[in-house]
Motif scaffolding. Structure first.
Motif, PDB file in Angstrom:
ATOM      1  N   ALA A   1       2.376   9.441  -5.604  1.00 49.10           N
ATOM      2  CA  ALA A   1       2.234  10.560  -4.665  1.00 49.10           C
ATOM      3  C   ALA A   1       1.855  11.854  -5.375  1.00 49.10           C
ATOM      4  O   ALA A   1       0.998  12.604  -4.885  1.00 49.10           O
ATOM      5  N   ILE A   2       2.466  12.133  -6.526  1.00 53.57           N
ATOM      6  CA  ILE A   2       2.187  13.384  -7.230  1.00 53.57           C
ATOM      7  C   ILE A   2       0.745  13.423  -7.703  1.00 53.57           C
ATOM      8  O   ILE A   2       0.046  14.446  -7.550  1.00 53.57           O
ATOM      9  N   SER A   3       0.263  12.318  -8.267  1.00 57.82           N
ATOM     10  CA  SER A   3      -1.125  12.266  -8.728  1.00 57.82           C
ATOM     11  C   SER A   3      -2.088  12.462  -7.573  1.00 57.82           C
ATOM     12  O   SER A   3      -3.074  13.208  -7.678  1.00 57.82           O
ATOM     13  N   TYR A   4      -1.815  11.811  -6.448  1.00 58.75           N
ATOM     14  CA  TYR A   4      -2.678  11.961  -5.280  1.00 58.75           C
ATOM     15  C   TYR A   4      -2.613  13.389  -4.738  1.00 58.75           C
ATOM     16  O   TYR A   4      -3.634  13.939  -4.297  1.00 58.75           O
ATOM     17  N   LEU A   5      -1.434  13.970  -4.735  1.00 61.83           N
ATOM     18  CA  LEU A   5      -1.281  15.332  -4.229  1.00 61.83           C
ATOM     19  C   LEU A   5      -2.129  16.306  -5.036  1.00 61.83           C
ATOM     20  O   LEU A   5      -2.898  17.098  -4.480  1.00 61.83           O
ATOM     21  N   LEU A   6      -2.002  16.256  -6.361  1.00 61.63           N
ATOM     22  CA  LEU A   6      -2.773  17.153  -7.216  1.00 61.63           C
ATOM     23  C   LEU A   6      -4.266  16.865  -7.109  1.00 61.63           C
ATOM     24  O   LEU A   6      -5.090  17.793  -7.087  1.00 61.63           O
ATOM     25  N   ALA A   7      -4.614  15.577  -7.046  1.00 65.93           N
ATOM     26  CA  ALA A   7      -6.023  15.209  -6.922  1.00 65.93           C
ATOM     27  C   ALA A   7      -6.606  15.695  -5.602  1.00 65.93           C
ATOM     28  O   ALA A   7      -7.741  16.169  -5.542  1.00 65.93           O
ATOM     29  N   LEU A   8      -5.805  15.592  -4.543  1.00 64.67           N
ATOM     30  CA  LEU A   8      -6.273  16.025  -3.232  1.00 64.67           C
ATOM     31  C   LEU A   8      -6.547  17.519  -3.219  1.00 64.67           C
ATOM     32  O   LEU A   8      -7.585  17.972  -2.706  1.00 64.67           O
TER      33      LEU A   8
ATOM     34  N   VAL B   1      -4.723  -0.079  -7.874  1.00 64.48           N
ATOM     35  CA  VAL B   1      -4.711  -1.517  -7.636  1.00 64.48           C
ATOM     36  C   VAL B   1      -4.829  -2.285  -8.942  1.00 64.48           C
ATOM     37  O   VAL B   1      -4.201  -3.330  -9.135  1.00 64.48           O
ATOM     38  N   GLU B   2      -5.611  -1.767  -9.867  1.00 61.14           N
ATOM     39  CA  GLU B   2      -5.840  -2.478 -11.125  1.00 61.14           C
ATOM     40  C   GLU B   2      -4.712  -2.286 -12.125  1.00 61.14           C
ATOM     41  O   GLU B   2      -4.418  -3.188 -12.906  1.00 61.14           O
ATOM     42  N   SER B   3      -4.090  -1.107 -12.123  1.00 59.85           N
ATOM     43  CA  SER B   3      -3.117  -0.826 -13.183  1.00 59.85           C
ATOM     44  C   SER B   3      -1.794  -0.285 -12.673  1.00 59.85           C
ATOM     45  O   SER B   3      -0.941   0.081 -13.479  1.00 59.85           O
ATOM     46  N   GLU B   4      -1.617  -0.202 -11.333  1.00 58.34           N
ATOM     47  CA  GLU B   4      -0.400   0.314 -10.715  1.00 58.34           C
ATOM     48  C   GLU B   4      -0.187   1.800 -10.953  1.00 58.34           C
ATOM     49  O   GLU B   4       0.876   2.340 -10.682  1.00 58.34           O
ATOM     50  N   GLY B   5      -1.198   2.479 -11.472  1.00 58.71           N
ATOM     51  CA  GLY B   5      -1.065   3.913 -11.708  1.00 58.71           C
ATOM     52  C   GLY B   5      -2.423   4.571 -11.783  1.00 58.71           C
ATOM     53  O   GLY B   5      -3.454   3.904 -11.901  1.00 58.71           O
ATOM     54  N   THR B   6      -2.443   5.893 -11.694  1.00 66.46           N
ATOM     55  CA  THR B   6      -3.686   6.644 -11.774  1.00 66.46           C
ATOM     56  C   THR B   6      -3.377   8.019 -12.329  1.00 66.46           C
ATOM     57  O   THR B   6      -2.207   8.385 -12.536  1.00 66.46           O
TER      58      THR B   6
ATOM     59  N   SER C   1       0.826  -1.208   0.000  1.00 63.78           N
ATOM     60  CA  SER C   1       0.000   0.000   0.000  1.00 63.78           C
ATOM     61  C   SER C   1       0.857   1.253   0.000  1.00 63.78           C
ATOM     62  O   SER C   1       0.621   2.185  -0.790  1.00 63.78           O
ATOM     63  N   PHE C   2       1.852   1.304   0.867  1.00 65.33           N
ATOM     64  CA  PHE C   2       2.695   2.499   0.949  1.00 65.33           C
ATOM     65  C   PHE C   2       3.628   2.603  -0.258  1.00 65.33           C
ATOM     66  O   PHE C   2       3.970   3.716  -0.670  1.00 65.33           O
ATOM     67  N   ARG C   3       4.035   1.472  -0.827  1.00 63.01           N
ATOM     68  CA  ARG C   3       4.885   1.535  -2.010  1.00 63.01           C
ATOM     69  C   ARG C   3       4.132   2.156  -3.179  1.00 63.01           C
ATOM     70  O   ARG C   3       4.663   3.021  -3.884  1.00 63.01           O
ATOM     71  N   PHE C   4       2.895   1.740  -3.374  1.00 61.90           N
ATOM     72  CA  PHE C   4       2.124   2.309  -4.478  1.00 61.90           C
ATOM     73  C   PHE C   4       1.669   3.728  -4.173  1.00 61.90           C
ATOM     74  O   PHE C   4       1.502   4.529  -5.084  1.00 61.90           O
ATOM     75  N   ALA C   5       1.473   4.035  -2.887  1.00 61.32           N
ATOM     76  CA  ALA C   5       1.167   5.419  -2.524  1.00 61.32           C
ATOM     77  C   ALA C   5       2.345   6.327  -2.868  1.00 61.32           C
ATOM     78  O   ALA C   5       2.166   7.450  -3.360  1.00 61.32           O
ATOM     79  N   TYR C   6       3.547   5.847  -2.608  1.00 64.98           N
ATOM     80  CA  TYR C   6       4.751   6.619  -2.921  1.00 64.98           C
ATOM     81  C   TYR C   6       4.901   6.797  -4.435  1.00 64.98           C
ATOM     82  O   TYR C   6       5.218   7.891  -4.913  1.00 64.98           O
ATOM     83  N   LYS C   7       4.644   5.732  -5.190  1.00 67.47           N
ATOM     84  CA  LYS C   7       4.792   5.798  -6.645  1.00 67.47           C
ATOM     85  C   LYS C   7       3.788   6.765  -7.275  1.00 67.47           C
ATOM     86  O   LYS C   7       4.058   7.347  -8.330  1.00 67.47           O
TER      87      LYS C   7
ATOM     88  N   PHE D   1       0.965  10.465   1.999  1.00 68.88           N
ATOM     89  CA  PHE D   1       1.328   9.048   1.883  1.00 68.88           C
ATOM     90  C   PHE D   1       0.355   8.139   2.626  1.00 68.88           C
ATOM     91  O   PHE D   1      -0.070   7.121   2.093  1.00 68.88           O
ATOM     92  N   TYR D   2       0.000   8.522   3.853  1.00 72.81           N
ATOM     93  CA  TYR D   2      -0.884   7.668   4.647  1.00 72.81           C
ATOM     94  C   TYR D   2      -2.271   7.570   4.020  1.00 72.81           C
ATOM     95  O   TYR D   2      -2.804   6.463   3.848  1.00 72.81           O
ATOM     96  N   LEU D   3      -2.888   8.697   3.705  1.00 76.80           N
ATOM     97  CA  LEU D   3      -4.229   8.681   3.126  1.00 76.80           C
ATOM     98  C   LEU D   3      -4.290   7.902   1.813  1.00 76.80           C
ATOM     99  O   LEU D   3      -5.172   7.050   1.647  1.00 76.80           O
ATOM    100  N   PRO D   4      -3.366   8.147   0.855  1.00 73.69           N
ATOM    101  CA  PRO D   4      -3.377   7.303  -0.350  1.00 73.69           C
ATOM    102  C   PRO D   4      -3.167   5.826  -0.040  1.00 73.69           C
ATOM    103  O   PRO D   4      -3.798   4.961  -0.660  1.00 73.69           O
ATOM    104  N   ALA D   5      -2.288   5.511   0.917  1.00 73.49           N
ATOM    105  CA  ALA D   5      -2.036   4.112   1.263  1.00 73.49           C
ATOM    106  C   ALA D   5      -3.295   3.453   1.815  1.00 73.49           C
ATOM    107  O   ALA D   5      -3.554   2.275   1.541  1.00 73.49           O
TER     108      ALA D   5
END
Length: 316
Positions: free
Chosen positions: A24-31, A110-115, A16-22, A278-282
């Motif tokens: 992170a930029i997408s989640y940051l902008l989305a957030l 989870v489905e494609s390792e990216g968003t 979970s945290f590895r993919f959150a790290y990968k 990181f925590y919230l995306p994870a």
């Protein structure tokens, strides 16, 4: 394997945290995007509520109406609490939709390792009503019993029940450890039972169906679902509990105050960054991945959790 062991939970967290790290930029902008959209929606909701009230009863009468609450000795703390929560529900809904939309991003990861950043707005628009309804039901299920307890206690013992049950009468005015412990247990258990709610709604189920499905999955696969949820709660506690030491910091004087405040600030800034970015995306990734595993066919799950199998559940 749908059941869990300690090593399974650790592996789930690592993925979970590895993919959150990968991502992170997408989640940051989305957030940032969903916070802005949610804020605008709250403004719209507020305007929808207050502008008609101003035209109907007038701004002077509206001001008098709100000021009158301060002089109502018979209103009672419990009545004010219930009224405040019911009044706040329309303003809570947009943020619940934002959280649900982040789970949509978690599904894509989870489905494609990216968003992508655009994905969160797609889920925001596509699932707005169901996510809002599910989020409000989640809020009421978790908070509702606490309010009922407050009402019952106030009815039996008066408004001093809050002081007796929650705030100790000691000179330090500490929270009652028994009440706080029971409160934390209830929040942990109730949110654990509903931890599959948002992943289920993203999967296409209605809010009510998702609640039933979440409770069923949480009970049937108790070790897997509660294992990952409790692990996330422990991490949250580790990151946030030191911040509550601020009450002790302000009790200090002189140089000790400045040293303690500086150390707390040095800790709080990176802790908040970890929590938000990181925590919230994870959490969205970890709970979504758990949902997909426990709802998949057994043979399919074996393929999913095999390192040589499909990578969309994080088997990298």
């Amino acid at each position: 394997m749908k059941n869990a062991s300690f090593s399974t939970i650790i592996e789930d967290l690592k993925i979970s945290f590895r993919f959150a790290y990968k991502n992170a930029i997408s989640y940051l902008l989305a957030l940032f995007g969903v916070v802005i959209v949610s804020g605008l929606l709250i403004v719209v909701v507020a305007a929808t509520i207050f502008i008609p009230m101003i035209f109907i009863i007038g701004i002077d009468n509206l001001t008098t109406f709100f000021e009158s609450f301060s002089g109502l000795e018979n209103t009672g703390l419990s009545n004010l609490a219930v009224g405040s929560i019911m009044f706040a529900l329309p303003f809570i809904a947009p943020f619940m939709v934002a959280i649900g939309a982040l789970f949509g991003m978690g599904r894509e990861v989870v489905e494609s390792e990216g968003t992508s950043v655009g994905g969160v707005f797609t889920w925001y628009k596509k699932k707005f009503l169901s996510l809002a309804g599910g989020g409000l039901l989640l809020f009421l299920i978790v908070v509702g019993p606490l309010i009922l307890l407050l009402i019952l206690g106030a009815a039996l013992y008066g408004d001093q029940f809050l002081t007796i049950a929650v705030i100790s009468s000691g000179p330090a005015n500490f929270a009652n450890p028994i009440a706080i412990s029971l409160l934390l247990i209830w929040v942990a258990v109730s949110t654990g039972l509903l931890s599959m709610l948002f992943p289920s709604m993203i999967d296409g189920y209605s809010a009510l169906e998702s609640i039933k499905r979440s409770v069923k999955l949480s009970i049937r696969y108790f070790d897997r679902v509660f294992g990952i949820w409790m692990a996330f709660l422990v991490i949250f506690a580790i990151l946030t509990v030191p911040m509550f030491l601020i009450s002790f910091v302000f009790a200090l004087t002189g140089p000790a105050l400045w040293v303690a405040a500086g150390l707390l600030t040095i800790y709080a800034i990176p802790a908040m960054i970890i929590l938000v970015f990181f925590y919230l995306p994870a959490v969205t990734i970890g709970l979504t991945r758990t949902y997909m595993i426990v709802t998949a066919d057994d043979e399919y799950v074996e393929n999913l959790e095999d390192e040589s199998g499909p990578s969309f559940i994080g088997g990298v």
